[in-house]
Design a protein around this motif. Structure first.
Motif, PDB file in Angstrom:
ATOM      1  N   HIS A 181      -5.385   4.220  -8.117  1.00 41.53           N
ATOM      2  CA  HIS A 181      -5.046   5.534  -8.671  1.00 41.53           C
ATOM      3  C   HIS A 181      -5.328   5.503 -10.175  1.00 41.53           C
ATOM      4  N   SER A 200       0.823  -1.208   0.000  1.00 40.15           N
ATOM      5  CA  SER A 200       0.000   0.000   0.000  1.00 40.15           C
ATOM      6  C   SER A 200       0.858   1.258   0.000  1.00 40.15           C
ATOM      7  N   ASN A 217       1.256   4.064  -3.122  1.00 37.69           N
ATOM      8  CA  ASN A 217       1.070   5.506  -2.926  1.00 37.69           C
ATOM      9  C   ASN A 217       2.320   6.292  -3.332  1.00 37.69           C
TER      10      ASN A 217
END
Length: 246
Positions: free
Chosen positions: A97, A60, A64
């Motif tokens: 995203h 994760s 990011n």
């Protein structure tokens, strides 16, 4: 996150995400074949290669960080190609995203969590000190089809991976499950797996494909886990053709 960039800044951008235990150098052949026509962005993921001083925290956190990289260095959607660990991250980036990813190629991603991941991880951590031994690294390199000209870089990368990075990266790799938003990714997606890979890998490829309507599944005859390095000329041509598809 250490990142190298090749090719014209005005060219269509491509982000290459390497597998665990290697680094951005694994893409040398593909990068050279693309850089005259594409802006090729090649990070060393946290805990790997030139980013070895930055511990791998989690999938994760890395997804990011990759999203921030695309926003800051590119500012427009990128085509993403990921292998193994990098393939899991490419799925996460596309799912979480989505506006930053124009299309995604997922090569040899495990997407079926292992029931005994804790035991497997424990065994790997016990063997971690062996990664610093040249003879052991050379044995492992055979599984990834590391070519002779990249062997020293593999040995250096293997020796630089800490126990903390190994635990975090492999742990998330073994526990990886498809994010819910993967099924809604609107761009082109190609899922690739070697015909000689483990059954879990082939089943994972089928599951990744089934979860995303409109994606393509390609089983590469005669290949194991390491398609980009096992058949570089074929893979380079396949990537170029895929990037040129409308």
């Amino acid at each position: 996150m250490h990142t190298n960039q090749y090719g014209p800044e005005s060219a269509p951008p491509v982000l290459l995400l390497h597998g665990g235990g290697v680094a951005g150098w694994m893409w040398q052949s593909l990068r050279r074949s693309l850089e005259s026509r594409h802006r090729v962005i090649v990070p060393d993921l946290p805990g790997h290669g030139e980013s070895s001083s930055e511990e791998y925290i989690s999938h994760s956190a890395t997804v990011n960080a990759l999203a921030d990289l695309v926003l800051q260095r590119v500012g427009s959607p990128v085509a993403v190609i990921g292998f193994s660990l990098g393939a899991q991250l490419s799925i996460g980036l596309a799912a979480q995203h989505t506006p930053l990813v124009s299309r995604v190629m997922v090569v040899s991603a495990q997407a079926k969590p292992m029931a005994l991941s804790g035991l497997t991880l424990g065994i790997l951590c016990l063997s971690a000190p062996l990664a610093r031994r040249s003879w052991f690294a050379r044995l492992q390199a055979r599984q990834l089809f590391i070519p002779p000209e990249l062997m020293e870089q593999y040995i250096d990368s293997s020796a630089g991976i800490t126990k903390a990075t190994l635990t975090a990266a492999v742990g998330d790799n073994l526990r990886f499950a498809l994010p819910e938003n993967w099924s809604r990714f609107p761009g082109q997606a190609l899922v690739m797996v070697g015909q000689r890979e483990r059954r879990r890998m082939r089943d994972s490829a089928a599951a990744i494909h089934a979860a995303l309507p409109g994606s393509d599944l390609e089983v590469v005859d005669g290949c194991g886990h390491g398609i980009p390095l096992q058949r570089p000329e074929w893979f380079n041509a396949r990537v170029s053709a895929w990037l040129s598809q409308e």
